[in-house]
Design a protein around this motif. Structure first.
Motif, PDB file in Angstrom:
ATOM      1  N   ILE A 129      -2.029 -16.203   0.634  1.00  0.00           N
ATOM      2  CA  ILE A 129      -0.679 -16.515   0.536  1.00  0.00           C
ATOM      3  C   ILE A 129      -0.325 -17.964   1.008  1.00  0.00           C
ATOM      4  CG2 ILE A 129       1.833 -15.906   0.942  1.00  0.00           C
ATOM      5  CD1 ILE A 129       1.216 -13.012   0.416  1.00  0.00           C
TER       6      ILE A 129
ATOM      7  N   ILE B 116       2.585  -9.194  -3.894  1.00  0.00           N
ATOM      8  CA  ILE B 116       3.667 -10.376  -3.889  1.00  0.00           C
ATOM      9  C   ILE B 116       2.815 -11.527  -4.197  1.00  0.00           C
ATOM     10  CG2 ILE B 116       4.830 -11.855  -2.504  1.00  0.00           C
ATOM     11  CD1 ILE B 116       5.978  -9.706  -0.837  1.00  0.00           C
ATOM     12  N   TYR B 117       1.431 -11.645  -3.605  1.00  0.00           N
ATOM     13  CA  TYR B 117       0.555 -12.585  -3.923  1.00  0.00           C
ATOM     14  C   TYR B 117       0.134 -12.856  -5.428  1.00  0.00           C
ATOM     15  CZ  TYR B 117      -3.822 -15.336  -3.996  1.00  0.00           C
ATOM     16  OH  TYR B 117      -4.739 -16.266  -4.261  1.00  0.00           O
TER      17      TYR B 117
ATOM     18  N   ALA C 242       8.340  -5.514  -4.546  1.00  0.00           N
ATOM     19  CA  ALA C 242       8.050  -5.214  -3.246  1.00  0.00           C
ATOM     20  C   ALA C 242       8.781  -4.237  -2.749  1.00  0.00           C
ATOM     21  CB  ALA C 242       8.245  -6.592  -2.382  1.00  0.00           C
TER      22      ALA C 242
ATOM     23  N   THR D 123       2.525  -4.602   0.095  1.00  0.00           N
ATOM     24  CA  THR D 123       3.367  -5.724  -0.525  1.00  0.00           C
ATOM     25  C   THR D 123       2.629  -7.176  -0.403  1.00  0.00           C
ATOM     26  OG1 THR D 123       4.602  -6.313   1.831  1.00  0.00           O
ATOM     27  CG2 THR D 123       5.670  -4.488   0.269  1.00  0.00           C
ATOM     28  N   GLY D 124       1.813  -7.273   0.320  1.00  0.00           N
ATOM     29  CA  GLY D 124       1.034  -8.517   0.538  1.00  0.00           C
ATOM     30  C   GLY D 124       0.344  -8.848  -0.667  1.00  0.00           C
TER      31      GLY D 124
ATOM     32  N   SER E 146       7.308 -13.402   1.947  1.00  0.00           N
ATOM     33  CA  SER E 146       6.564 -12.196   2.049  1.00  0.00           C
ATOM     34  C   SER E 146       7.108 -11.351   2.923  1.00  0.00           C
ATOM     35  CB  SER E 146       5.196 -12.442   1.771  1.00  0.00           C
ATOM     36  OG  SER E 146       4.916 -13.259   0.723  1.00  0.00           O
TER      37      SER E 146
END
Length: 298
Positions: free
Chosen positions: A143, A287-288, A240, A283-284, A170
């Protein structure tokens, strides 16, 4: 992050615990945001958290009678972080090569042992521990490498690097989702969300956290000058907002299987490092990839 959206009466001990959580957050958040300003410091911080998280997870598994190879798992996790950090400077798929290599190395390590009575389960737990924490958390390194120029935002005078802005985006989504779930659950929570895995979580808290996640994502667009529409940001926040609590419950599943409450006591008021990154592990990556998808169609 067990205890989020708890729906129980206040008490001196709970007030003290909340104060510890707040103080710890006030100390750690500036350090994390400062590290996110440069790709190298981001990679170092992520690698450090990966090493600590894997060590905590190995301790939990050992308490349950399993025998993961802790040092090997840490080595694999850090290797995956290094692959993510150096990917922009390499023309081939360094992460794919690293994944192939660590699977092979982890199994060769079991072949070389004299006592192979637990080799199969040890190999599986060593590898999955490293992938669960190392590979998933390394997406924050990726990210931070997103370099599409930002628009003019409310914080434009700070000259925030694009990758830093996306990391802040994020983290804010995940942290504010968890915070809103905690306080909404304490105030309005009545219906248990996952009574077996996390009895204190409620549907009211989960809904409050979800709404906070969507709202945070949309506010971040003009705040940071992110080159996406409000609709796209809201969609990322919605995904997320679902993934964060599931990441929390995934760690709770592991701890419930073993019979432990916290992964450690490293952070006052929060437990171990794994208790703080469990939601980020889910979530990482999501989201990425949603950011990449959104930018591709922008």
């Amino acid at each position: 992050m067990d205890g989020a959206n708890a729906a129980s009466a206040d008490s001196p001990s709970k007030a003290s615990s909340l104060l510890l959580r707040v103080v710890s957050g006030l100390v750690l958040i500036p350090i994390i945001l400062a590290a996110a300003w440069w790709p190298i410091s981001t990679a170092i911080l992520v690698g450090f958290c990966v090493a600590l998280g894997i060590r905590e997870l190995a301790g939990i598994l050992r308490a349950g009678g399993y025998a993961p190879r802790t040092n090997l798992a840490i080595g694999i996790g850090v290797t995956l972080c290094a692959a993510a950090a150096f990917q922009p400077y390499i023309t081939f798929d360094l992460t794919g090569a690293a994944l192939a290599g660590v699977v092979i190395v982890a199994l060769i390590a079991e072949i070389a042992r004299q006592d192979r009575s637990t080799s199969l389960i040890s190999w599986a737990l060593t590898l999955t521990s490293a992938l669960y924490i190392g590979w998933l958390l390394s997406h924050f390194i990726l990210i931070g490498q997103i370099d599409l120029p930002l628009r003019s935002g409310w914080f434009g005078t700070l000259s925030i690097p694009p990758g830093t802005a996306w990391i802040c985006f994020s983290l804010a989504i995940t942290w504010l989702q968890d915070t809103a779930a905690y306080f909404v659950g304490r105030r309005f929570g009545k219906r248990p969300f996952a009574p077996v895995l996390s009895p204190k979580k409620t549907w009211e808290g989960a809904i409050g956290g979800f709404l906070a996640s969507v709202l945070t994502a949309m506010i971040a667009v003009p705040l940071l000058g992110l080159p996406v529409s409000l609709l796209a940001a809201g969609l990322i926040g919605a995904v997320a907002g679902v993934a964060g609590p599931l990441g929390d419950l995934a760690e709770s599943l592991v701890k419930r299987q073993i019979g432990v409450k916290d992964s450690g006591q490293l952070i006052p008021g929060h437990g171990g490092i794994l208790d703080r990154i469990d939601s980020l592990l889910f979530t990482g990556p999501l989201i990425y990839y949603m950011i990449l998808l959104t930018l591709a169609f922008a």
